[in-house]
Design an enzyme around this catalytic site. Structure first.
Site, mmCIF file in Angstrom:
data_model
loop_
_atom_site.group_PDB
_atom_site.id
_atom_site.type_symbol
_atom_site.label_atom_id
_atom_site.label_comp_id
_atom_site.label_asym_id
_atom_site.label_seq_id
_atom_site.Cartn_x
_atom_site.Cartn_y
_atom_site.Cartn_z
ATOM 1 N N HIS A 99 53.339 -83.084 -34.319
ATOM 2 C CA HIS A 99 53.721 -84.117 -33.356
ATOM 3 C C HIS A 99 54.967 -83.715 -32.579
ATOM 4 O O HIS A 99 55.154 -84.122 -31.426
ATOM 5 C CB HIS A 99 53.945 -85.448 -34.082
ATOM 6 C CG HIS A 99 53.757 -86.639 -33.185
ATOM 7 N ND1 HIS A 99 52.588 -86.856 -32.483
ATOM 8 C CD2 HIS A 99 54.588 -87.666 -32.861
ATOM 9 C CE1 HIS A 99 52.703 -87.982 -31.773
ATOM 10 N NE2 HIS A 99 53.903 -88.482 -31.996
ATOM 11 N N HIS A 152 51.957 -93.203 -22.780
ATOM 12 C CA HIS A 152 52.793 -94.252 -23.359
ATOM 13 C C HIS A 152 52.648 -95.545 -22.570
ATOM 14 O O HIS A 152 52.585 -95.529 -21.343
ATOM 15 C CB HIS A 152 54.271 -93.836 -23.343
ATOM 16 C CG HIS A 152 54.602 -92.794 -24.359
ATOM 17 N ND1 HIS A 152 55.685 -91.967 -24.244
ATOM 18 C CD2 HIS A 152 53.972 -92.438 -25.510
ATOM 19 C CE1 HIS A 152 55.722 -91.153 -25.291
ATOM 20 N NE2 HIS A 152 54.695 -91.421 -26.065
#
Length: 310
Positions: free
Chosen positions: A255, A281
């Protein structure tokens, strides 16, 4: 040996059995095995000193909550951080979970012991040089060439395209050869368009050429060694091995490669809103946190970009 008291042969045999299990079935890296060994040995040594006698294998079943608390207090008093103690407790729990299954005792006292609280940190981005070294190392350390090519291709997608690992592993054979832009369905079913770098297309093509399993419209793009769709764990393990080989911190996770993608785009002058779209996002505040942008940097972007700030 600690203060003249040895860990019993039975306890050592049990520990060796657990570590062999981790090697054989879980495929844990040798550095990880060694870290687990040290943590459990330190725990067993403490028990021996705490009770004034070595603990045989059977006696390990009788560890009390008071013993666990005394061990944790001892470790903290010795300067061990809350994060490191939580890791050591995790190793002890893993050992007890395995041992209780084999010896048939109730390990709930150990397994229910609460880890010390510490503030979780977002994965830190790695440098562009470290990201490139990570991909190259992951590509060469696997025993099978196609597996190394696979790992390198997945990590290239994380770093080069900012994909989540689930998004990269969700690609289908029909997506090959990769186009110049990918339509990715992320969290909450939200779609976004992601440009695909030539390096990512090349890495995936190299993997497909070597892959022993069919890659077509009906199959996953990425395979595990047994011919089923690849799960995240082998990629995490590959990166763990590469990270240890390169001496990178534990924060260098798959990640973190996605975070690095965002941070390096921002450092190169990329627009926060555009990076937000590339990452998928929902809010700009999430992008700000993930890219480690401080308030001053955010205001700098605002002052430069907002018409009324000019």
């Amino acid at each position: 040996m600690t203060h003249g008291i040895e860990i019993s042969a039975g306890a050592r045999d049990a520990l060796s059995g657990w570590l062999d299990h981790l090697r054989a079935l879980d495929g844990a890296a040798e550095n990880t095995i060694e870290a687990y060994r040290k943590d459990v040995v330190a725990f067993l040594a403490f028990l021996s000193v705490h009770h004034g006698r070595s603990h045989g294998r059977a006696a390990l079943a009788d560890v009390s909550l008071r013993d666990m608390r005394a061990w944790m207090a001892h470790e903290r008093a010795g300067g061990l951080s809350a994060r490191s103690l939580a890791r050591a407790l995790s190793a002890v729990k893993g050992f007890y979970r395995w041992l209780s299954d084999r010896d048939g005792f109730d390990a709930s006292t150990v397994l229910s012991t609460r880890a010390p609280k510490f503030k979780a940190k977002l994965p830190r981005p790695v440098s562009s040089e470290a990201a490139a070294e990570m991909i190259a190392t992951a590509g060469t350390q696997a025993p099978d060439g196609w597996v190394g090519a696979r790992d390198a291709a997945v990590l290239t997608l994380l770093y080069g395209c900012g994909l989540r690992i689930s998004e990269a592993l969700g690609l289908r054979g029909a997506d090959h050869p990769l186009p110049e832009v990918l339509r990715i369905t992320g969290k909450g079913g939200k779609e976004r368009i992601v440009p695909v770098l030539p390096a990512a297309r090349q890495a995936v093509s190299a993997y497909v050429t070597l892959c022993p399993y069919p890659v077509n419209a009906q199959t996953p793009l990425f395979y595990g060694v047994r011919g089923k769709a690849l799960s995240p764990r082998p990629v995490q393990k590959a990166m763990e091995r590469a990270r240890l080989q390169l001496g990178l911190p534990a924060t260098a996770t798959p990640h973190a490669m996605r975070h690095s993608f965002a941070t390096h785009l921002l450092d190169a002058g990329g627009d926060l809103r555009a990076i937000q779209e590339l990452l998928g996002h929902a809010s700009l505040s999430t992008t700000q946190a993930y890219t480690a942008v401080d308030t001053a940097r955010l205001m700098e972007v605002y002052d430069r970009a907002h018409p009324r700030a000019r």
